[in-house]
Design an enzyme around this catalytic site. Sequence first.
Site, mmCIF file in Angstrom:
data_model
loop_
_atom_site.group_PDB
_atom_site.id
_atom_site.type_symbol
_atom_site.label_atom_id
_atom_site.label_comp_id
_atom_site.label_asym_id
_atom_site.label_seq_id
_atom_site.Cartn_x
_atom_site.Cartn_y
_atom_site.Cartn_z
ATOM 1 N N SER A 115 -45.008 23.683 -11.794
ATOM 2 C CA SER A 115 -45.973 23.024 -11.220
ATOM 3 C C SER A 115 -45.944 21.579 -11.443
ATOM 4 C CB SER A 115 -47.534 23.481 -11.378
ATOM 5 O OG SER A 115 -47.808 23.486 -12.721
ATOM 6 N N LYS B 225 -52.246 19.991 -16.246
ATOM 7 C CA LYS B 225 -52.153 19.147 -14.935
ATOM 8 C C LYS B 225 -52.564 17.570 -15.015
ATOM 9 C CE LYS B 225 -51.541 22.623 -12.121
ATOM 10 N NZ LYS B 225 -51.066 23.543 -12.940
#
Length: 224
Positions: free
Chosen positions: A145, A183
């Site tokens: 990701s 993230k």
Amino acid sequence: MLTKKQYDLLIFIDKYLKEKGVSPSFDEMREALGLKSKSGIHRLIKGLEERHFIRHMPNRARALEVIRLPDNVHGQQKDEGVFNIISGGKNASPLDTHFIEIPLYGKIAAGVPIEAIRDMSTMVSVPPQMLGVGEHYALTVEGDSMINAGILDGDTVIIQRTQTAENGAIVVALVDGFEVTLKRLRRKGNAIALEAENPKYEPRILSPDRVAVQGRLVGLMRNY
């Protein structure tokens, strides 16, 4: 981003230049890094030149010039961005004498809070230049990701423990008290966006009460 050997060579060249006023020979560089052949030194120098850390001075033998250093080494101005270092394997070079050990907690994966994987028995050695003030820990990245931020599956990320982070920082975020993810943090009005660095993944827009910052990315290590 420098490999471990590139970093060691750059520091060795810089120190040698300051002490002796000339560049080290290829044999001296090979011996300092514990390499068996000069061809490895040639590749490392080429990599440092391509990344604009050193350059050859024209019309002079043994003439290398250090243009910049990666992270406030020897008092130079720190480069912008996260300090990255890639390990070339398990065999430490003779220059690996001032590393600091921090705990390697395990893989960062959804459904596993940091406290649940906390294990002080496994440690990882990191250069002190990679660390700031406060407590640090390491995590192994699982998934793709964050690939566009240069963070790959299997990488080890170095995290500074904190409950706050600036807008745009890459953080370890705890969502809803049980899901941990790595993230980029964005504040959007009254909401928080957790953004992946891979177009395959949509940003997650959450209310602030659902997100708790558990750390901020300050470095990365990679074995190859």
